[in-house]
Scaffold this motif. Structure first.
Motif, PDB file in Angstrom:
ATOM      1  N   ILE A  23       0.859  -1.296   0.053  1.00  0.00           N
ATOM      2  CA  ILE A  23      -0.008  -0.017   0.159  1.00  0.00           C
ATOM      3  C   ILE A  23       0.826   1.279   0.023  1.00  0.00           C
ATOM      4  CG2 ILE A  23      -0.363   0.038   2.393  1.00  0.00           C
ATOM      5  CD1 ILE A  23      -2.897   1.237  -0.347  1.00  0.00           C
ATOM      6  N   GLU A  30      -0.428   6.869  -6.253  1.00  0.00           N
ATOM      7  CA  GLU A  30      -1.801   7.503  -6.354  1.00  0.00           C
ATOM      8  C   GLU A  30      -1.574   8.855  -5.986  1.00  0.00           C
ATOM      9  OE1 GLU A  30      -4.336   5.248  -3.646  1.00  0.00           O
ATOM     10  OE2 GLU A  30      -6.008   6.755  -4.275  1.00  0.00           O
ATOM     11  N   ILE A  69      -3.008  -2.813 -13.662  1.00  0.00           N
ATOM     12  CA  ILE A  69      -4.073  -1.627 -13.929  1.00  0.00           C
ATOM     13  C   ILE A  69      -3.353  -0.634 -14.804  1.00  0.00           C
ATOM     14  CG2 ILE A  69      -4.961  -1.916 -11.447  1.00  0.00           C
ATOM     15  CD1 ILE A  69      -2.996   0.533 -10.536  1.00  0.00           C
TER      16      ILE A  69
ATOM     17  N   LYS B  40      -6.231  -4.373   5.188  1.00  0.00           N
ATOM     18  CA  LYS B  40      -4.811  -4.107   4.279  1.00  0.00           C
ATOM     19  C   LYS B  40      -5.145  -4.600   2.810  1.00  0.00           C
ATOM     20  CE  LYS B  40      -0.187  -5.237   5.309  1.00  0.00           C
ATOM     21  NZ  LYS B  40       0.677  -6.288   6.133  1.00  0.00           N
ATOM     22  N   GLU B  43      -7.457  -1.794   1.392  1.00  0.00           N
ATOM     23  CA  GLU B  43      -6.575  -0.534   1.050  1.00  0.00           C
ATOM     24  C   GLU B  43      -5.855  -0.615  -0.416  1.00  0.00           C
ATOM     25  OE1 GLU B  43      -4.217   0.070   4.265  1.00  0.00           O
ATOM     26  OE2 GLU B  43      -5.235   1.137   5.287  1.00  0.00           O
ATOM     27  N   VAL B  44      -5.462  -2.004  -0.445  1.00  0.00           N
ATOM     28  CA  VAL B  44      -4.483  -2.043  -1.713  1.00  0.00           C
ATOM     29  C   VAL B  44      -5.461  -2.155  -3.024  1.00  0.00           C
ATOM     30  CG1 VAL B  44      -3.273  -3.725  -2.989  1.00  0.00           C
ATOM     31  CG2 VAL B  44      -2.642  -3.289  -0.391  1.00  0.00           C
ATOM     32  N   SER B  47      -7.017   1.281  -3.682  1.00  0.00           N
ATOM     33  CA  SER B  47      -5.901   2.334  -4.398  1.00  0.00           C
ATOM     34  C   SER B  47      -5.801   1.798  -5.691  1.00  0.00           C
ATOM     35  CB  SER B  47      -4.621   2.093  -3.409  1.00  0.00           C
ATOM     36  OG  SER B  47      -3.532   2.829  -4.143  1.00  0.00           O
ATOM     37  N   ALA B  48      -5.449   0.465  -5.903  1.00  0.00           N
ATOM     38  CA  ALA B  48      -5.350  -0.005  -7.366  1.00  0.00           C
ATOM     39  C   ALA B  48      -6.566   0.321  -8.316  1.00  0.00           C
ATOM     40  CB  ALA B  48      -5.067  -1.388  -7.273  1.00  0.00           C
ATOM     41  N   ARG B  50      -8.830   2.960  -7.714  1.00  0.00           N
ATOM     42  CA  ARG B  50      -8.980   4.498  -8.016  1.00  0.00           C
ATOM     43  C   ARG B  50      -8.069   4.584  -9.004  1.00  0.00           C
ATOM     44  NH1 ARG B  50      -9.808   4.979  -2.122  1.00  0.00           N
ATOM     45  NH2 ARG B  50      -7.577   4.832  -1.965  1.00  0.00           N
ATOM     46  N   GLU B  64     -13.392   2.791   1.645  1.00  0.00           N
ATOM     47  CA  GLU B  64     -13.143   1.686   2.010  1.00  0.00           C
ATOM     48  C   GLU B  64     -13.745   1.703   3.593  1.00  0.00           C
ATOM     49  OE1 GLU B  64      -8.936   2.185   2.511  1.00  0.00           O
ATOM     50  OE2 GLU B  64      -8.869   3.122   0.293  1.00  0.00           O
TER      51      GLU B  64
END
Lengths: 119, 222
Positions: A23, A30, A69, B40, B43-44, B47-48, B50, B64
């Protein structure tokens, strides 16, 4: 040593590369980073035994996700060196800078900037 | 615990691409322990997703949230106030959690983010193996604590079968023969005589073959 290295990267200090998680790498992208590289101790020399091996695995996981992605897994890389190898640190930063410049900017950042301009 | 594995991100992207506002809902129980659908992983994945949709020019609101459990009314109530803010929920809980959330929030589409695999144990870091098929009538007392229903490919009740060779199963040379394990354990326990007792025909009506099951405990009901 007064070594020359690019001024366009930010160092995020970690107690051990084993602290890094997928993350953290994804969040950097991001937030607009064009590339991320993780510099850990030499393999086999980790003070916490396996921190740098864990980091390598997580870097690989992040690369896989970035590939899927469409951001590009080659934008993230793991390097190993010992704390006495300043010249190598500078060399890796030059190497990474060159590679990222070849790849161009982070497509997520490009899309966000284009959207802002249009608005 | 229930073992699940992550769905490929490409599959998830296909399923959620038409929703503008998405809630990724994790679960703090089994799927957290097997690293498939906890905070966790939420979150990952968030993020991916988005990043993917921004890049595609199809920016979405992706939020989330991770609940203590998705198989309990009280924890699912925690999202009642926010559920209308989303067009769909992507649940990273096991199949039970996904369905229970769907039942509770009838008008919100639910998308599973993991594949629910089996009831298993955390054998070593990153490796989970099956131990129980929830057949509803446990025979472990007679089989030295090793389950022939979940660990024998044929679910043989009086084994081993002819496919057992040097302690391994014929379907896979790396797979232990459950009956070899049972015999070894009974021997170690000094209870090899139990092995001679022919197991009766198993009542499969308590298993899934008897239709969806239910446990009712009137003594704990209020």
């Amino acid at each position: 040593m007064r070594l020359k290295c690019p001024a366009n990267f930010r160092i995020v200090r970690l107690p051990c590369t084993g602290k890094i998680d997928v993350i953290h790498i994804l969040r950097a992208f991001e937030k607009g980073a064009d590339g991320v590289y993780v510099v850990g101790c030499m393999e086999g020399d980790c003070h916490f035994k396996s921190g740098n091996f864990r980091a390598r695995k997580r870097v690989e996981q992040a690369a896989k996700i970035l590939d899927k992605i469409g951001v590009g897994g080659e934008r993230v890389k793991m390097f190993n060196l010992s704390s006495g190898e300043g010249p190598l640190f500078a060399q890796y930063s030059i190497e990474m800078d060159k590679k990222i410049k070849e790849l161009g900017p982070n497509p997520v950042k490009v899309a966000l900037q284009a959207k802002k301009k249009a608005a | 615990m229930i073992i699940a594995s992550k769905k490929p991100i490409e599959e998830i992207i296909q399923e959620v691409k038409d929703y503008k506002r998405l809630l990724i809902l994790g679960c703090n129980e089994c799927v957290t322990v097997c690293e498939a659908g906890g905070k966790k992983e939420v979150e990952v994945l968030a993020s991916a997703l988005r990043m993917h949709f921004i890049k595609e020019g199809n920016e979405k609101k992706i939020d989330e949230k991770t609940l203590e459990r998705q198989c309990d009314h009280e924890y699912l109530e925690e999202i009642r106030g926010i559920v209308d803010n989303y067009d769909a929920i992507l649940s990273l809980a096991c199949g039970v959690g996904v369905q229970f959330t769907a039942e509770k929030y009838h008008s919100t589409p639910l998308i599973p983010g993991v594949n629910t695999c089996f009831l298993g144990a955390n054998e070593q870091r990153g490796m989970w193996t099956e131990r129980c098929q929830a057949c509803g009538s446990c025979i472990l007392a007679r089989t030295g604590g090793i389950c022939p229903i979940s660990r024998c490919a044929k679910r043989v009740m009086n084994g081993p079968c002819g496919g057992s060779s040097k302690g391994k199963c014929e379907i896979n040379k790396e797979l232990d023969c459950a009956w070899q394990l049972i015999v070894d354990r009974l021997r170690d326990l000094g209870r090899l005589d139990d092995y001679e007792i022919v197991a009766p025909i198993k009542d499969w009506s308590t298993e899934r073959a008897g239709g969806p099951r239910k446990v009712v405990r009137e003594d704990v009901q209020v």
